[in-house]
Scaffold this motif. Structure first.
Motif, PDB file in Angstrom:
ATOM      1  N   VAL A 199      56.050   7.780  80.102  1.00 50.84           N
ATOM      2  CA  VAL A 199      54.829   8.608  80.758  1.00 50.84           C
ATOM      3  C   VAL A 199      54.664   7.895  81.493  1.00 50.84           C
ATOM      4  CG1 VAL A 199      52.188   8.777  79.809  1.00 50.84           C
ATOM      5  CG2 VAL A 199      53.154   8.706  77.955  1.00 50.84           C
ATOM      6  N   SER A 200      53.937   9.100  82.706  1.00 53.06           N
ATOM      7  CA  SER A 200      53.117   8.695  83.950  1.00 53.06           C
ATOM      8  C   SER A 200      52.297   9.095  84.104  1.00 53.06           C
ATOM      9  CB  SER A 200      54.494   8.987  85.067  1.00 53.06           C
ATOM     10  OG  SER A 200      54.381   8.706  85.881  1.00 53.06           O
ATOM     11  N   CYS A 201      51.573   8.594  84.814  1.00 49.94           N
ATOM     12  CA  CYS A 201      49.890   9.544  84.992  1.00 49.94           C
ATOM     13  C   CYS A 201      49.287   8.889  86.989  1.00 49.94           C
ATOM     14  CB  CYS A 201      49.116   8.929  83.894  1.00 49.94           C
ATOM     15  SG  CYS A 201      47.825  10.222  83.854  1.00 49.94           S
ATOM     16  N   GLN A 202      49.077  10.295  86.878  1.00 54.47           N
ATOM     17  CA  GLN A 202      47.636   9.577  88.164  1.00 54.47           C
ATOM     18  C   GLN A 202      46.934  10.484  87.798  1.00 54.47           C
ATOM     19  OE1 GLN A 202      50.532  12.115  88.435  1.00 54.47           O
ATOM     20  NE2 GLN A 202      51.858  10.290  88.152  1.00 54.47           N
ATOM     21  N   LEU A 203      45.031   9.145  88.128  1.00 53.14           N
ATOM     22  CA  LEU A 203      43.910  10.115  87.832  1.00 53.14           C
ATOM     23  C   LEU A 203      43.103   9.666  89.317  1.00 53.14           C
ATOM     24  CD1 LEU A 203      41.306  10.434  85.707  1.00 53.14           C
ATOM     25  CD2 LEU A 203      41.369   7.857  85.944  1.00 53.14           C
ATOM     26  N   ARG A 204      42.118  11.085  89.627  1.00 59.19           N
ATOM     27  CA  ARG A 204      41.414  10.516  90.529  1.00 59.19           C
ATOM     28  C   ARG A 204      39.862  11.420  89.579  1.00 59.19           C
ATOM     29  NH1 ARG A 204      45.114   8.696  91.908  1.00 59.19           N
ATOM     30  NH2 ARG A 204      46.704   8.484  93.210  1.00 59.19           N
ATOM     31  N   TYR A 205      38.786  10.408  90.782  1.00 58.23           N
ATOM     32  CA  TYR A 205      37.555  10.875  90.561  1.00 58.23           C
ATOM     33  C   TYR A 205      36.874  10.699  92.216  1.00 58.23           C
ATOM     34  CZ  TYR A 205      37.753   9.215  85.434  1.00 58.23           C
ATOM     35  OH  TYR A 205      37.889   8.874  84.390  1.00 58.23           O
ATOM     36  N   ARG A 206      36.191  11.770  91.517  1.00 57.12           N
ATOM     37  CA  ARG A 206      35.061  11.853  92.859  1.00 57.12           C
ATOM     38  C   ARG A 206      33.545  11.975  92.697  1.00 57.12           C
ATOM     39  NH1 ARG A 206      35.910  14.429  98.140  1.00 57.12           N
ATOM     40  NH2 ARG A 206      34.350  15.947  98.148  1.00 57.12           N
ATOM     41  N   GLY A 207      33.250  11.794  93.405  1.00 52.87           N
ATOM     42  CA  GLY A 207      31.613  11.384  93.019  1.00 52.87           C
ATOM     43  C   GLY A 207      30.723  10.502  93.807  1.00 52.87           C
ATOM     44  N   ASP A 208      29.474  10.829  94.529  1.00 52.08           N
ATOM     45  CA  ASP A 208      28.564   9.862  95.067  1.00 52.08           C
ATOM     46  C   ASP A 208      27.855   9.027  93.794  1.00 52.08           C
ATOM     47  OD1 ASP A 208      28.584  10.746  96.819  1.00 52.08           O
ATOM     48  OD2 ASP A 208      26.603  12.254  96.452  1.00 52.08           O
ATOM     49  N   HIS A 209      28.308   8.754  92.375  1.00 54.65           N
ATOM     50  CA  HIS A 209      28.243   7.563  91.680  1.00 54.65           C
ATOM     51  C   HIS A 209      28.644   7.337  91.315  1.00 54.65           C
ATOM     52  CE1 HIS A 209      23.756   8.561  92.940  1.00 54.65           C
ATOM     53  NE2 HIS A 209      23.547  10.603  93.013  1.00 54.65           N
ATOM     54  N   LEU A 210      30.687   7.172  91.228  1.00 57.37           N
ATOM     55  CA  LEU A 210      30.903   5.976  90.825  1.00 57.37           C
ATOM     56  C   LEU A 210      31.191   5.128  90.211  1.00 57.37           C
ATOM     57  CD1 LEU A 210      33.824   8.283  92.276  1.00 57.37           C
ATOM     58  CD2 LEU A 210      33.308   8.498  90.325  1.00 57.37           C
ATOM     59  N   PRO A 211      31.617   4.138  89.443  1.00 57.86           N
ATOM     60  CA  PRO A 211      31.976   4.759  88.495  1.00 57.86           C
ATOM     61  C   PRO A 211      30.756   4.678  87.297  1.00 57.86           C
ATOM     62  CG  PRO A 211      32.015   2.288  87.890  1.00 57.86           C
ATOM     63  CD  PRO A 211      30.857   2.184  89.111  1.00 57.86           C
ATOM     64  N   SER A 304      47.942  15.096  60.942  1.00 63.80           N
ATOM     65  CA  SER A 304      48.279  14.314  60.249  1.00 63.80           C
ATOM     66  C   SER A 304      47.610  13.100  61.050  1.00 63.80           C
ATOM     67  CB  SER A 304      49.700  15.019  59.976  1.00 63.80           C
ATOM     68  OG  SER A 304      50.579  14.435  61.519  1.00 63.80           O
ATOM     69  N   HIS A 305      47.827  12.167  60.188  1.00 64.65           N
ATOM     70  CA  HIS A 305      46.923  10.983  60.641  1.00 64.65           C
ATOM     71  C   HIS A 305      48.273   9.964  61.514  1.00 64.65           C
ATOM     72  CE1 HIS A 305      44.707  10.002  57.433  1.00 64.65           C
ATOM     73  NE2 HIS A 305      44.008  10.601  58.194  1.00 64.65           N
ATOM     74  N   GLU A 306      50.204  11.159  61.317  1.00 63.30           N
ATOM     75  CA  GLU A 306      50.765  10.438  62.346  1.00 63.30           C
ATOM     76  C   GLU A 306      50.898  10.846  64.127  1.00 63.30           C
ATOM     77  OE1 GLU A 306      55.938  10.093  62.360  1.00 63.30           O
ATOM     78  OE2 GLU A 306      54.881  11.654  61.320  1.00 63.30           O
ATOM     79  N   SER A 307      50.915  12.759  64.108  1.00 64.44           N
ATOM     80  CA  SER A 307      50.617  12.844  65.223  1.00 64.44           C
ATOM     81  C   SER A 307      49.477  12.107  65.803  1.00 64.44           C
ATOM     82  CB  SER A 307      50.732  14.611  65.200  1.00 64.44           C
ATOM     83  OG  SER A 307      49.702  14.807  64.220  1.00 64.44           O
ATOM     84  N   ILE A 308      48.249  12.698  65.147  1.00 67.72           N
ATOM     85  CA  ILE A 308      46.801  11.861  65.475  1.00 67.72           C
ATOM     86  C   ILE A 308      47.164  10.477  66.373  1.00 67.72           C
ATOM     87  CG2 ILE A 308      44.247  10.626  65.327  1.00 67.72           C
ATOM     88  CD1 ILE A 308      44.425  13.480  63.159  1.00 67.72           C
ATOM     89  N   LEU A 309      47.520   9.359  66.273  1.00 71.35           N
ATOM     90  CA  LEU A 309      47.738   8.475  66.574  1.00 71.35           C
ATOM     91  C   LEU A 309      49.237   8.339  67.734  1.00 71.35           C
ATOM     92  CD1 LEU A 309      48.160   5.918  63.233  1.00 71.35           C
ATOM     93  CD2 LEU A 309      45.664   6.347  64.395  1.00 71.35           C
ATOM     94  N   HIS A 310      49.758   8.920  67.137  1.00 64.55           N
ATOM     95  CA  HIS A 310      51.256   9.352  68.776  1.00 64.55           C
ATOM     96  C   HIS A 310      50.433   9.504  69.942  1.00 64.55           C
ATOM     97  CE1 HIS A 310      54.433   8.916  70.140  1.00 64.55           C
ATOM     98  NE2 HIS A 310      55.217   9.922  70.888  1.00 64.55           N
ATOM     99  N   SER A 311      49.858  10.922  68.934  1.00 60.86           N
ATOM    100  CA  SER A 311      48.869  11.337  70.598  1.00 60.86           C
ATOM    101  C   SER A 311      48.224  10.343  71.378  1.00 60.86           C
ATOM    102  CB  SER A 311      48.042  12.061  70.162  1.00 60.86           C
ATOM    103  OG  SER A 311      48.750  13.840  70.057  1.00 60.86           O
ATOM    104  N   LEU A 312      46.798   9.378  70.018  1.00 60.22           N
ATOM    105  CA  LEU A 312      46.740   8.875  70.665  1.00 60.22           C
ATOM    106  C   LEU A 312      46.771   6.769  71.979  1.00 60.22           C
ATOM    107  CD1 LEU A 312      43.695   7.525  71.834  1.00 60.22           C
ATOM    108  CD2 LEU A 312      43.538   6.522  69.134  1.00 60.22           C
ATOM    109  N   ALA A 313      48.502   7.544  71.101  1.00 62.59           N
ATOM    110  CA  ALA A 313      49.256   5.460  72.002  1.00 62.59           C
ATOM    111  C   ALA A 313      50.234   6.554  73.452  1.00 62.59           C
ATOM    112  CB  ALA A 313      50.457   5.789  71.038  1.00 62.59           C
ATOM    113  N   VAL A 314      49.925   7.691  73.563  1.00 60.50           N
ATOM    114  CA  VAL A 314      50.349   8.614  74.584  1.00 60.50           C
ATOM    115  C   VAL A 314      49.288   8.682  75.456  1.00 60.50           C
ATOM    116  CG1 VAL A 314      50.907  10.592  75.712  1.00 60.50           C
ATOM    117  CG2 VAL A 314      52.334   9.915  73.442  1.00 60.50           C
ATOM    118  N   ALA A 315      48.138   8.816  75.237  1.00 54.31           N
ATOM    119  CA  ALA A 315      47.066   9.165  75.927  1.00 54.31           C
ATOM    120  C   ALA A 315      46.769   7.064  76.652  1.00 54.31           C
ATOM    121  CB  ALA A 315      45.432   9.530  74.952  1.00 54.31           C
ATOM    122  N   ASN A 316      46.764   6.374  76.028  1.00 55.20           N
ATOM    123  CA  ASN A 316      46.794   5.215  75.813  1.00 55.20           C
ATOM    124  C   ASN A 316      47.377   4.420  77.559  1.00 55.20           C
ATOM    125  OD1 ASN A 316      45.018   2.982  73.224  1.00 55.20           O
ATOM    126  ND2 ASN A 316      44.865   4.937  74.104  1.00 55.20           N
TER     127      ASN A 316
END
Length: 330
Positions: A199-211, A304-316
Protein backbone atom coordinates in the motif's frame (compact mmCIF):
# COMPACT_ATOMS: atom_id res chain seq x y z
CA UNK A 1 -23.33 -21.71 9.52
CA UNK A 2 -24.07 -21.38 13.21
CA UNK A 3 -27.63 -20.72 14.25
CA UNK A 4 -27.89 -18.83 17.49
CA UNK A 5 -31.29 -20.45 18.01
CA UNK A 6 -32.99 -17.38 19.41
CA UNK A 7 -36.35 -18.91 20.14
CA UNK A 8 -37.96 -16.15 22.15
CA UNK A 9 -39.67 -13.22 20.53
CA UNK A 10 -39.54 -10.32 20.47
CA UNK A 11 -35.77 -9.92 20.19
CA UNK A 12 -34.78 -7.16 22.62
CA UNK A 13 -32.58 -4.42 21.14
CA UNK A 14 -30.53 -1.53 22.50
CA UNK A 15 -29.26 1.25 20.22
CA UNK A 16 -26.05 3.22 20.91
CA UNK A 17 -26.11 6.45 18.92
CA UNK A 18 -28.42 9.37 18.22
CA UNK A 19 -27.75 10.39 14.63
CA UNK A 20 -29.29 9.57 11.25
CA UNK A 21 -28.40 5.87 11.30
CA UNK A 22 -29.65 5.39 14.87
CA UNK A 23 -33.01 6.90 13.94
CA UNK A 24 -33.19 4.84 10.75
CA UNK A 25 -32.43 1.62 12.65
CA UNK A 26 -35.12 2.49 15.22
CA UNK A 27 -37.63 3.06 12.42
CA UNK A 28 -36.80 -0.27 10.75
CA UNK A 29 -37.03 -2.16 14.05
CA UNK A 30 -40.37 -0.51 14.86
CA UNK A 31 -41.86 -2.08 11.73
CA UNK A 32 -40.85 -5.64 12.66
CA UNK A 33 -43.10 -7.51 15.13
CA UNK A 34 -40.19 -9.80 16.08
CA UNK A 35 -38.27 -6.84 17.57
CA UNK A 36 -38.70 -4.52 20.52
CA UNK A 37 -36.28 -1.65 21.15
CA UNK A 38 -35.73 -1.52 24.90
CA UNK A 39 -33.27 1.36 25.22
CA UNK A 40 -31.24 4.00 23.38
CA UNK A 41 -28.11 5.89 24.49
CA UNK A 42 -26.52 9.06 23.14
CA UNK A 43 -27.00 12.81 22.92
CA UNK A 44 -29.78 13.48 25.47
CA UNK A 45 -31.89 15.79 23.30
CA UNK A 46 -31.64 13.65 20.16
CA UNK A 47 -32.20 10.33 21.94
CA UNK A 48 -35.26 11.70 23.72
CA UNK A 49 -36.73 12.69 20.35
CA UNK A 50 -36.04 9.25 18.83
CA UNK A 51 -37.37 7.49 21.93
CA UNK A 52 -40.56 9.53 21.83
CA UNK A 53 -41.15 8.90 18.12
CA UNK A 54 -40.63 5.13 18.33
CA UNK A 55 -41.86 4.47 21.89
CA UNK A 56 -38.49 3.40 23.31
CA UNK A 57 -38.94 3.18 27.09
CA UNK A 58 -35.38 3.71 28.39
CA UNK A 59 -33.03 6.56 27.46
CA UNK A 60 -29.40 6.94 28.56
CA UNK A 61 -26.70 9.53 28.03
CA UNK A 62 -23.93 6.96 28.46
CA UNK A 63 -23.64 3.75 26.43
CA UNK A 64 -21.96 1.96 29.34
CA UNK A 65 -25.31 1.92 31.16
CA UNK A 66 -27.19 0.47 28.20
CA UNK A 67 -24.93 -2.42 27.23
CA UNK A 68 -25.06 -4.08 30.66
CA UNK A 69 -28.87 -4.30 30.84
CA UNK A 70 -29.95 -7.90 31.34
CA UNK A 71 -33.05 -7.46 29.17
CA UNK A 72 -31.14 -6.70 25.94
CA UNK A 73 -30.19 -9.42 23.44
CA UNK A 74 -28.71 -7.30 20.62
CA UNK A 75 -26.79 -4.02 20.76
CA UNK A 76 -26.71 -1.84 17.62
CA UNK A 77 -23.73 0.54 17.61
CA UNK A 78 -23.83 3.67 15.45
CA UNK A 79 -22.07 6.34 17.50
CA UNK A 80 -18.76 8.14 16.85
CA UNK A 81 -16.15 5.98 15.12
CA UNK A 82 -13.55 6.34 17.88
CA UNK A 83 -15.72 4.51 20.41
CA UNK A 84 -16.81 1.53 18.30
CA UNK A 85 -14.18 -0.87 19.61
CA UNK A 86 -14.86 -0.04 23.26
CA UNK A 87 -18.63 -0.39 22.92
CA UNK A 88 -18.37 -3.65 20.96
CA UNK A 89 -16.04 -5.12 23.57
CA UNK A 90 -18.28 -4.25 26.51
CA UNK A 91 -21.40 -5.46 24.69
CA UNK A 92 -19.79 -8.81 23.88
CA UNK A 93 -18.48 -9.22 27.43
CA UNK A 94 -22.03 -8.53 28.61
CA UNK A 95 -23.32 -11.40 26.47
CA UNK A 96 -24.97 -9.37 23.71
CA UNK A 97 -25.05 -9.95 19.97
CA UNK A 98 -23.70 -6.91 18.11
CA UNK A 99 -24.36 -4.91 14.95
CA UNK A 100 -21.76 -2.15 14.47
CA UNK A 101 -21.36 0.40 11.71
CA UNK A 102 -17.91 0.33 10.10
CA UNK A 103 -15.18 0.66 11.21
CA UNK A 104 -15.16 -2.13 13.80
CA UNK A 105 -12.15 -0.40 15.38
CA UNK A 106 -9.40 2.06 14.46
CA UNK A 107 -6.84 -0.63 15.29
CA UNK A 108 -6.42 -4.03 13.63
CA UNK A 109 -5.15 -5.75 16.80
CA UNK A 110 -8.23 -4.63 18.75
CA UNK A 111 -10.52 -5.70 15.89
CA UNK A 112 -8.93 -9.16 15.83
CA UNK A 113 -9.44 -9.49 19.60
CA UNK A 114 -13.11 -8.51 19.24
CA UNK A 115 -13.70 -11.12 16.51
CA UNK A 116 -12.02 -13.74 18.71
CA UNK A 117 -14.12 -12.67 21.72
CA UNK A 118 -17.36 -12.99 19.74
CA UNK A 119 -16.37 -16.47 18.60
CA UNK A 120 -15.44 -17.54 22.14
CA UNK A 121 -18.76 -16.22 23.48
CA UNK A 122 -20.74 -17.75 20.56
CA UNK A 123 -22.14 -14.31 19.82
CA UNK A 124 -22.86 -12.62 16.50
CA UNK A 125 -20.57 -9.72 15.59
CA UNK A 126 -21.85 -8.12 12.39
CA UNK A 127 -20.04 -5.16 10.84
CA UNK A 128 -22.39 -3.28 8.51
CA UNK A 129 -21.12 -2.85 4.93
CA UNK A 130 -24.28 -1.99 3.01
CA UNK A 131 -22.29 -1.04 -0.10
CA UNK A 132 -22.03 -4.79 -0.75
CA UNK A 133 -25.85 -4.94 -0.93
CA UNK A 134 -26.08 -2.02 -3.35
CA UNK A 135 -26.84 -2.19 -7.04
CA UNK A 136 -23.36 -1.16 -8.21
CA UNK A 137 -21.63 -3.98 -6.32
CA UNK A 138 -24.27 -6.51 -7.37
CA UNK A 139 -23.89 -5.56 -11.05
CA UNK A 140 -20.09 -5.70 -10.79
CA UNK A 141 -20.31 -9.20 -9.31
CA UNK A 142 -22.72 -10.24 -12.07
CA UNK A 143 -20.59 -8.96 -14.97
CA UNK A 144 -17.02 -9.14 -13.64
CA UNK A 145 -16.16 -12.34 -15.54
CA UNK A 146 -16.97 -10.57 -18.81
CA UNK A 147 -13.99 -8.19 -18.47
CA UNK A 148 -11.55 -11.13 -18.57
CA UNK A 149 -8.45 -11.01 -16.40
CA UNK A 150 -8.74 -7.88 -14.19
CA UNK A 151 -5.80 -5.49 -14.39
CA UNK A 152 -6.80 -2.15 -12.86
CA UNK A 153 -9.48 -0.84 -10.49
CA UNK A 154 -10.41 2.64 -9.29
CA UNK A 155 -12.92 3.86 -6.73
CA UNK A 156 -13.21 7.57 -6.05
CA UNK A 157 -15.65 9.70 -4.06
CA UNK A 158 -15.70 13.47 -3.67
CA UNK A 159 -18.24 15.18 -1.38
CA UNK A 160 -18.35 18.99 -1.48
CA UNK A 161 -19.54 20.53 1.81
CA UNK A 162 -19.80 24.29 2.24
CA UNK A 163 -19.66 25.35 4.96
CA UNK A 164 -18.34 22.32 6.82
CA UNK A 165 -20.50 21.62 9.90
CA UNK A 166 -19.08 21.45 13.41
CA UNK A 167 -19.62 17.70 13.54
CA UNK A 168 -17.48 14.75 14.64
CA UNK A 169 -17.13 13.61 11.04
CA UNK A 170 -14.71 16.53 10.50
CA UNK A 171 -12.70 15.91 13.70
CA UNK A 172 -9.82 13.47 13.13
CA UNK A 173 -9.70 12.14 16.70
CA UNK A 174 -13.38 11.11 16.52
CA UNK A 175 -13.62 10.30 12.80
CA UNK A 176 -10.29 8.54 12.42
CA UNK A 177 -7.88 8.20 9.51
CA UNK A 178 -10.07 8.76 6.42
CA UNK A 179 -9.64 5.29 4.87
CA UNK A 180 -10.29 3.68 8.26
CA UNK A 181 -13.41 5.79 8.80
CA UNK A 182 -14.42 5.07 5.20
CA UNK A 183 -13.04 1.52 5.12
CA UNK A 184 -15.96 0.49 2.90
CA UNK A 185 -14.02 2.07 0.00
CA UNK A 186 -11.29 -0.51 0.53
CA UNK A 187 -13.58 -3.39 1.43
CA UNK A 188 -15.62 -3.27 -1.77
CA UNK A 189 -12.41 -3.68 -3.83
CA UNK A 190 -10.93 -6.31 -1.51
CA UNK A 191 -14.10 -8.42 -1.71
CA UNK A 192 -13.59 -8.50 -5.48
CA UNK A 193 -9.84 -9.10 -5.73
CA UNK A 194 -8.64 -10.69 -2.48
CA UNK A 195 -5.48 -9.96 -0.52
CA UNK A 196 -3.43 -6.76 -0.82
CA UNK A 197 0.35 -7.12 -0.59
CA UNK A 198 1.48 -3.47 -0.58
CA UNK A 199 0.00 0.00 0.00
CA UNK A 200 1.07 3.56 -0.74
CA UNK A 201 -1.01 6.48 0.56
CA UNK A 202 -1.07 10.27 0.67
CA UNK A 203 -3.23 12.39 3.00
CA UNK A 204 -3.78 16.15 3.11
CA UNK A 205 -5.96 18.15 5.50
CA UNK A 206 -6.88 21.83 5.26
CA UNK A 207 -8.45 24.08 7.86
CA UNK A 208 -7.78 26.86 10.37
CA UNK A 209 -8.23 24.62 13.43
CA UNK A 210 -6.02 21.63 12.66
CA UNK A 211 -5.53 19.06 14.02
CA UNK A 212 -8.77 19.35 16.01
CA UNK A 213 -11.07 20.10 13.07
CA UNK A 214 -10.56 20.09 9.30
CA UNK A 215 -12.51 21.79 6.53
CA UNK A 216 -11.20 19.60 3.70
CA UNK A 217 -9.36 16.34 3.31
CA UNK A 218 -8.09 14.27 0.42
CA UNK A 219 -6.80 10.74 0.94
CA UNK A 220 -5.44 8.73 -2.01
CA UNK A 221 -4.21 5.13 -1.75
CA UNK A 222 -2.62 2.82 -4.29
CA UNK A 223 -3.10 -0.90 -3.65
CA UNK A 224 -1.05 -3.75 -5.11
CA UNK A 225 -2.99 -7.01 -4.91
CA UNK A 226 -1.40 -10.44 -4.66
CA UNK A 227 -3.13 -11.41 -7.92
CA UNK A 228 -1.49 -8.53 -9.80
CA UNK A 229 -4.41 -6.06 -9.85
CA UNK A 230 -3.49 -2.43 -9.19
CA UNK A 231 -6.12 -0.17 -7.60
CA UNK A 232 -6.49 3.52 -6.81
CA UNK A 233 -8.85 4.43 -3.96
CA UNK A 234 -9.63 8.09 -3.26
CA UNK A 235 -11.72 9.69 -0.51
CA UNK A 236 -12.22 13.46 -0.53
CA UNK A 237 -14.64 15.83 1.18
CA UNK A 238 -15.06 19.38 2.38
CA UNK A 239 -14.99 23.00 1.29
CA UNK A 240 -12.19 22.72 -1.28
CA UNK A 241 -14.21 20.41 -3.53
CA UNK A 242 -16.74 21.81 -5.97
CA UNK A 243 -18.21 18.87 -7.82
CA UNK A 244 -19.45 15.59 -6.31
CA UNK A 245 -18.12 12.31 -7.66
CA UNK A 246 -18.72 8.61 -7.12
CA UNK A 247 -16.83 6.58 -9.72
CA UNK A 248 -16.00 2.89 -9.89
CA UNK A 249 -13.86 1.57 -12.75
CA UNK A 250 -12.64 -1.97 -13.46
CA UNK A 251 -10.41 -2.65 -16.46
CA UNK A 252 -9.57 -6.15 -17.73
CA UNK A 253 -8.19 -8.07 -20.68
CA UNK A 254 -11.61 -8.45 -22.34
CA UNK A 255 -13.44 -5.30 -21.30
CA UNK A 256 -14.27 -2.76 -18.62
CA UNK A 257 -16.97 -1.91 -16.11
CA UNK A 258 -17.38 1.82 -15.46
CA UNK A 259 -19.89 3.41 -13.08
CA UNK A 260 -20.58 7.06 -12.34
CA UNK A 261 -23.08 7.25 -9.52
CA UNK A 262 -25.66 4.53 -10.12
CA UNK A 263 -25.31 4.58 -13.91
CA UNK A 264 -22.75 2.37 -15.57
CA UNK A 265 -21.74 0.43 -18.63
CA UNK A 266 -20.00 -2.77 -19.62
CA UNK A 267 -17.55 -2.10 -22.47
CA UNK A 268 -16.24 -5.01 -24.56
CA UNK A 269 -15.13 -5.62 -28.14
CA UNK A 270 -18.79 -6.28 -28.95
CA UNK A 271 -19.83 -2.78 -27.87
CA UNK A 272 -21.33 -1.15 -24.80
CA UNK A 273 -24.16 -2.32 -22.55
CA UNK A 274 -25.85 0.20 -20.28
CA UNK A 275 -26.21 -0.79 -16.62
CA UNK A 276 -28.54 0.84 -14.09
CA UNK A 277 -27.86 0.14 -10.41
CA UNK A 278 -31.14 1.66 -9.26
CA UNK A 279 -31.51 3.42 -5.92
CA UNK A 280 -29.48 3.06 -2.73
CA UNK A 281 -32.63 3.43 -0.65
CA UNK A 282 -33.58 0.49 1.52
CA UNK A 283 -30.09 -0.95 2.03
CA UNK A 284 -30.17 -0.62 5.82
CA UNK A 285 -33.43 -2.55 5.78
CA UNK A 286 -31.78 -5.31 3.73
CA UNK A 287 -28.88 -5.33 6.19
CA UNK A 288 -31.28 -5.66 9.13
CA UNK A 289 -33.26 -8.44 7.46
CA UNK A 290 -30.05 -10.38 6.79
CA UNK A 291 -28.94 -10.06 10.42
CA UNK A 292 -32.32 -11.15 11.81
CA UNK A 293 -32.44 -14.12 9.46
CA UNK A 294 -28.93 -15.05 10.64
CA UNK A 295 -29.91 -14.82 14.30
CA UNK A 296 -33.20 -16.71 14.00
CA UNK A 297 -32.38 -19.34 11.37
CA UNK A 298 -28.63 -19.33 10.72
CA UNK A 299 -28.74 -17.80 7.24
CA UNK A 300 -25.18 -16.67 6.35
CA UNK A 301 -24.30 -13.02 6.86
CA UNK A 302 -23.40 -11.12 3.68
CA UNK A 303 -20.13 -9.89 5.25
CA UNK A 304 -17.17 -11.93 6.47
CA UNK A 305 -14.78 -11.32 9.34
CA UNK A 306 -11.89 -12.23 7.02
CA UNK A 307 -12.53 -9.42 4.52
CA UNK A 308 -13.40 -6.96 7.31
CA UNK A 309 -10.12 -7.61 9.14
CA UNK A 310 -8.05 -7.54 5.95
CA UNK A 311 -9.67 -4.25 4.92
CA UNK A 312 -8.75 -2.78 8.30
CA UNK A 313 -5.19 -4.13 7.93
CA UNK A 314 -4.97 -2.31 4.60
CA UNK A 315 -6.38 0.89 6.17
CA UNK A 316 -3.79 0.72 8.97
CA UNK A 317 -1.05 0.17 6.37
CA UNK A 318 -2.35 3.17 4.38
CA UNK A 319 -2.19 5.32 7.53
CA UNK A 320 1.40 4.21 8.18
CA UNK A 321 2.29 4.96 4.56
CA UNK A 322 0.76 8.44 4.75
CA UNK A 323 2.71 9.15 7.96
CA UNK A 324 6.06 7.84 6.67
CA UNK A 325 5.76 8.61 2.95
CA UNK A 326 6.81 5.03 2.21
CA UNK A 327 5.26 1.96 0.59
CA UNK A 328 4.04 -0.42 3.30
CA UNK A 329 4.06 -4.19 2.72
CA UNK A 330 1.43 -6.30 4.46
Amino acid sequence: MTSYAISHQPLRVGIVGSGFVAKLRAEIFSQDPRITVVAIAGNPEKTQAIAQEFAIPHVYQYWSELVVRSDIDLVVICNVNRDHGAVVGQALRSGKHVIVEYPLSFNLAEAEELVKLAQQQNLMLHVEHIELLGGVHQLVMEHLAKVGKPFYARYSTKSPQRPVPDKWTYKPDLFGFPLTAAVSRLNRIIVLFGKVRAVSCQLRYRGDHLPRHFTSCVCNAQLQFENGVLADVSYSKGEDFWHPERVMELQGSQGALIFSGDKGKLVTADGEMELDAGTTRGLFKKDTENVLSHLFTGTPLYTSHESILHSLAVANAAEKSANTNQIVTL
